[in-house]
Design a protein around this motif. Structure first.
Motif, PDB file in Angstrom:
ATOM      1  N   GLN A   1       0.832  -1.193   0.000  1.00 15.72           N
ATOM      2  CA  GLN A   1       0.000   0.000   0.000  1.00 15.72           C
ATOM      3  C   GLN A   1       0.871   1.250   0.000  1.00 15.72           C
ATOM      4  OE1 GLN A   1      -3.319   0.502  -0.131  1.00 15.72           O
ATOM      5  NE2 GLN A   1      -3.786  -1.677  -0.290  1.00 15.72           N
ATOM      6  N   VAL A   2       0.461   2.231  -0.784  1.00 18.65           N
ATOM      7  CA  VAL A   2       1.126   3.521  -0.853  1.00 18.65           C
ATOM      8  C   VAL A   2       0.096   4.594  -0.536  1.00 18.65           C
ATOM      9  CG1 VAL A   2       2.325   5.182  -2.318  1.00 18.65           C
ATOM     10  CG2 VAL A   2       2.832   2.737  -2.523  1.00 18.65           C
ATOM     11  N   GLN A   3       0.471   5.511   0.324  1.00 21.41           N
ATOM     12  CA  GLN A   3      -0.378   6.645   0.643  1.00 21.41           C
ATOM     13  C   GLN A   3       0.223   7.904   0.036  1.00 21.41           C
ATOM     14  OE1 GLN A   3       0.731   4.562   3.515  1.00 21.41           O
ATOM     15  NE2 GLN A   3      -0.950   3.292   2.739  1.00 21.41           N
ATOM     16  N   LEU A   4      -0.622   8.748  -0.540  1.00 21.87           N
ATOM     17  CA  LEU A   4      -0.190   9.967  -1.194  1.00 21.87           C
ATOM     18  C   LEU A   4      -0.943  11.147  -0.605  1.00 21.87           C
ATOM     19  CD1 LEU A   4      -0.364   8.728  -4.900  1.00 21.87           C
ATOM     20  CD2 LEU A   4       1.666   8.804  -3.429  1.00 21.87           C
ATOM     21  N   GLU A   5      -0.239  12.233  -0.366  1.00 21.38           N
ATOM     22  CA  GLU A   5      -0.861  13.432   0.170  1.00 21.38           C
ATOM     23  C   GLU A   5      -0.361  14.653  -0.585  1.00 21.38           C
ATOM     24  OE1 GLU A   5      -1.600  15.819   4.392  1.00 21.38           O
ATOM     25  OE2 GLU A   5      -0.465  13.950   4.358  1.00 21.38           O
ATOM     26  N   GLU A   6      -1.269  15.306  -1.323  1.00 19.35           N
ATOM     27  CA  GLU A   6      -0.945  16.537  -2.034  1.00 19.35           C
ATOM     28  C   GLU A   6      -1.207  17.734  -1.133  1.00 19.35           C
ATOM     29  OE1 GLU A   6      -3.635  14.005  -4.823  1.00 19.35           O
ATOM     30  OE2 GLU A   6      -3.639  14.670  -2.740  1.00 19.35           O
ATOM     31  N   SER A   7      -0.512  18.822  -1.427  1.00 23.29           N
ATOM     32  CA  SER A   7      -0.749  20.082  -0.745  1.00 23.29           C
ATOM     33  C   SER A   7      -0.293  21.215  -1.664  1.00 23.29           C
ATOM     34  CB  SER A   7      -0.022  20.134   0.606  1.00 23.29           C
ATOM     35  OG  SER A   7       1.376  19.996   0.442  1.00 23.29           O
ATOM     36  N   SER A  29       8.604   1.395  -2.455  1.00 30.69           N
ATOM     37  CA  SER A  29       9.548   0.685  -3.307  1.00 30.69           C
ATOM     38  C   SER A  29       8.879   0.040  -4.513  1.00 30.69           C
ATOM     39  CB  SER A  29      10.309  -0.370  -2.506  1.00 30.69           C
ATOM     40  OG  SER A  29       9.433  -1.342  -1.966  1.00 30.69           O
ATOM     41  N   GLU A  30       7.576  -0.172  -4.477  1.00 34.68           N
ATOM     42  CA  GLU A  30       6.866  -0.785  -5.595  1.00 34.68           C
ATOM     43  C   GLU A  30       6.540   0.202  -6.700  1.00 34.68           C
ATOM     44  OE1 GLU A  30       3.089  -1.621  -3.213  1.00 34.68           O
ATOM     45  OE2 GLU A  30       2.304  -1.365  -5.253  1.00 34.68           O
ATOM     46  N   ARG A  74      13.873  11.801  -4.280  1.00 37.34           N
ATOM     47  CA  ARG A  74      13.822  10.404  -3.865  1.00 37.34           C
ATOM     48  C   ARG A  74      14.049  10.236  -2.368  1.00 37.34           C
ATOM     49  NH1 ARG A  74      17.734   6.874  -7.373  1.00 37.34           N
ATOM     50  NH2 ARG A  74      16.832   5.289  -5.980  1.00 37.34           N
ATOM     51  N   VAL A  75      14.901  11.070  -1.800  1.00 41.09           N
ATOM     52  CA  VAL A  75      15.197  10.953  -0.377  1.00 41.09           C
ATOM     53  C   VAL A  75      13.961  11.278   0.457  1.00 41.09           C
ATOM     54  CG1 VAL A  75      16.577  11.850   1.519  1.00 41.09           C
ATOM     55  CG2 VAL A  75      17.634  11.430  -0.703  1.00 41.09           C
ATOM     56  N   LYS A  76      13.222  12.291   0.047  1.00 36.90           N
ATOM     57  CA  LYS A  76      12.037  12.720   0.780  1.00 36.90           C
ATOM     58  C   LYS A  76      10.749  12.069   0.288  1.00 36.90           C
ATOM     59  CE  LYS A  76      13.972  17.221   1.985  1.00 36.90           C
ATOM     60  NZ  LYS A  76      13.791  18.693   1.918  1.00 36.90           N
ATOM     61  N   ASN A  77      10.854  11.169  -0.700  1.00 43.02           N
ATOM     62  CA  ASN A  77       9.684  10.493  -1.264  1.00 43.02           C
ATOM     63  C   ASN A  77       8.601  11.492  -1.668  1.00 43.02           C
ATOM     64  OD1 ASN A  77      10.591   7.783  -1.093  1.00 43.02           O
ATOM     65  ND2 ASN A  77      10.050   7.713   1.078  1.00 43.02           N
ATOM     66  N   ALA A 101       4.827  -1.045  -9.977  1.00 39.59           N
ATOM     67  CA  ALA A 101       5.684  -1.674 -10.967  1.00 39.59           C
ATOM     68  C   ALA A 101       5.116  -3.029 -11.389  1.00 39.59           C
ATOM     69  CB  ALA A 101       7.097  -1.844 -10.408  1.00 39.59           C
ATOM     70  N   GLY A 102       5.067  -3.268 -12.692  1.00 33.21           N
ATOM     71  CA  GLY A 102       4.530  -4.504 -13.236  1.00 33.21           C
ATOM     72  C   GLY A 102       3.057  -4.451 -13.589  1.00 33.21           C
ATOM     73  N   ARG A 103       2.357  -3.413 -13.161  1.00 29.21           N
ATOM     74  CA  ARG A 103       0.955  -3.266 -13.503  1.00 29.21           C
ATOM     75  C   ARG A 103       0.825  -2.998 -14.999  1.00 29.21           C
ATOM     76  NH1 ARG A 103      -3.745  -2.051 -10.635  1.00 29.21           N
ATOM     77  NH2 ARG A 103      -5.294  -0.777 -11.761  1.00 29.21           N
ATOM     78  N   ARG A 104      -0.238  -3.499 -15.622  1.00 33.83           N
ATOM     79  CA  ARG A 104      -0.469  -3.267 -17.039  1.00 33.83           C
ATOM     80  C   ARG A 104      -0.472  -1.769 -17.321  1.00 33.83           C
ATOM     81  NH1 ARG A 104      -5.646  -5.823 -20.016  1.00 33.83           N
ATOM     82  NH2 ARG A 104      -4.384  -7.707 -19.690  1.00 33.83           N
ATOM     83  N   PHE A 105       0.261  -1.369 -18.352  1.00 35.63           N
ATOM     84  CA  PHE A 105       0.340   0.034 -18.731  1.00 35.63           C
ATOM     85  C   PHE A 105      -0.531   0.260 -19.959  1.00 35.63           C
ATOM     86  CE2 PHE A 105       2.391   3.744 -20.773  1.00 35.63           C
ATOM     87  CZ  PHE A 105       2.238   4.640 -19.723  1.00 35.63           C
ATOM     88  N   LEU A 106      -1.560   1.060 -19.793  1.00 39.59           N
ATOM     89  CA  LEU A 106      -2.517   1.350 -20.849  1.00 39.59           C
ATOM     90  C   LEU A 106      -2.359   2.752 -21.406  1.00 39.59           C
ATOM     91  CD1 LEU A 106      -5.612  -0.262 -19.123  1.00 39.59           C
ATOM     92  CD2 LEU A 106      -4.175  -1.256 -20.916  1.00 39.59           C
ATOM     93  N   GLY A 107      -1.294   3.426 -21.031  1.00 42.26           N
ATOM     94  CA  GLY A 107      -1.045   4.796 -21.436  1.00 42.26           C
ATOM     95  C   GLY A 107      -1.040   5.706 -20.226  1.00 42.26           C
ATOM     96  N   TYR A 108      -0.258   6.778 -20.322  1.00 42.35           N
ATOM     97  CA  TYR A 108      -0.182   7.704 -19.197  1.00 42.35           C
ATOM     98  C   TYR A 108      -1.541   8.290 -18.838  1.00 42.35           C
ATOM     99  CZ  TYR A 108       4.898   7.733 -19.846  1.00 42.35           C
ATOM    100  OH  TYR A 108       6.218   7.384 -19.945  1.00 42.35           O
ATOM    101  N   ASP A 109      -2.369   8.543 -19.842  1.00 40.74           N
ATOM    102  CA  ASP A 109      -3.634   9.230 -19.630  1.00 40.74           C
ATOM    103  C   ASP A 109      -4.785   8.305 -19.290  1.00 40.74           C
ATOM    104  OD1 ASP A 109      -4.582   9.780 -23.145  1.00 40.74           O
ATOM    105  OD2 ASP A 109      -3.703   8.060 -22.108  1.00 40.74           O
ATOM    106  N   ASP A 110      -4.535   7.026 -19.105  1.00 38.77           N
ATOM    107  CA  ASP A 110      -5.558   6.059 -18.721  1.00 38.77           C
ATOM    108  C   ASP A 110      -5.446   5.809 -17.226  1.00 38.77           C
ATOM    109  OD1 ASP A 110      -6.961   3.234 -20.403  1.00 38.77           O
ATOM    110  OD2 ASP A 110      -7.121   3.693 -18.273  1.00 38.77           O
ATOM    111  N   GLU A 111      -6.507   6.122 -16.486  1.00 42.81           N
ATOM    112  CA  GLU A 111      -6.476   5.962 -15.041  1.00 42.81           C
ATOM    113  C   GLU A 111      -6.200   4.535 -14.602  1.00 42.81           C
ATOM    114  OE1 GLU A 111      -9.973   9.275 -14.383  1.00 42.81           O
ATOM    115  OE2 GLU A 111      -9.619   7.808 -12.796  1.00 42.81           O
ATOM    116  N   ARG A 112      -6.517   3.553 -15.461  1.00 41.16           N
ATOM    117  CA  ARG A 112      -6.285   2.159 -15.110  1.00 41.16           C
ATOM    118  C   ARG A 112      -4.813   1.801 -15.045  1.00 41.16           C
ATOM    119  NH1 ARG A 112     -10.091  -0.451 -19.610  1.00 41.16           N
ATOM    120  NH2 ARG A 112      -8.994   1.229 -20.747  1.00 41.16           N
ATOM    121  N   SER A 113      -3.933   2.652 -15.597  1.00 46.22           N
ATOM    122  CA  SER A 113      -2.497   2.434 -15.499  1.00 46.22           C
ATOM    123  C   SER A 113      -1.965   2.742 -14.105  1.00 46.22           C
ATOM    124  CB  SER A 113      -1.755   3.307 -16.513  1.00 46.22           C
ATOM    125  OG  SER A 113      -2.115   2.983 -17.845  1.00 46.22           O
TER     126      SER A 113
END
Length: 127
Positions: A1-7, A29-30, A74-77, A101-113
């Motif tokens: 699991q990865v958590q992301l927080e924008e500000s 790392s994934e 990279r140091v501060k993620n 990493a390894g997930r199917r890539f359907l294009g940068y603009d496809d949310e499923r990527s």
């Protein structure tokens, strides 16, 4: 699991600039790509930019090329979106995203990527 927080969102005048950070935590790392999207009510989420986590190689949507810059620490993620020469049409909720990493890539603009998403930060451009 990865958590992301924008500000960093807020109100900015047209032709002004904003810098948005997104801090990643958890199993970072994934992650092979980090990216930025935006969305306005009633519209699909729009891809803006992506960056390879290890190499730092960026990729931009044509609509923001030359105005927006993506970078990462990279140091501060942390991934950043530097937005310059802002226009009224840039008003949106901006979302940080991460691929697994390894997930199917359907294009940068496809949310499923993309697998992980932040909660978004509002950017309002006024003229």
């Amino acid at each position: 699991q990865v958590q992301l927080e924008e500000s960093g969102g807020g109100l900015v005048q047209a032709e002004g600039s904003l810098r948005l950070p997104c801090v990643a935590s958890g199993s970072t790392s994934e992650t092979d790509l980090m990216g930025w999207f935006r969305q306005t009510p009633g519209k699909e989420r729009e891809f803006l930019a992506a960056i390879a986590w290890l190499s730092g190689t960026p990729y931009y949507a044509e609509s923001v090329k030359g105005r927006f810059t993506i970078s990462r620490d990279r140091v501060k993620n942390t991934v950043f979106l530097q937005m310059n020469s802002l226009k009224n049409e840039d008003t949106a909720v901006y979302y940080c995203a991460a691929r697994s990493a390894g997930r199917r890539f359907l294009g940068y603009d496809d949310e499923r990527s993309w697998l992980y998403w932040g909660q978004g930060t509002q950017v309002t451009v006024s003229s």
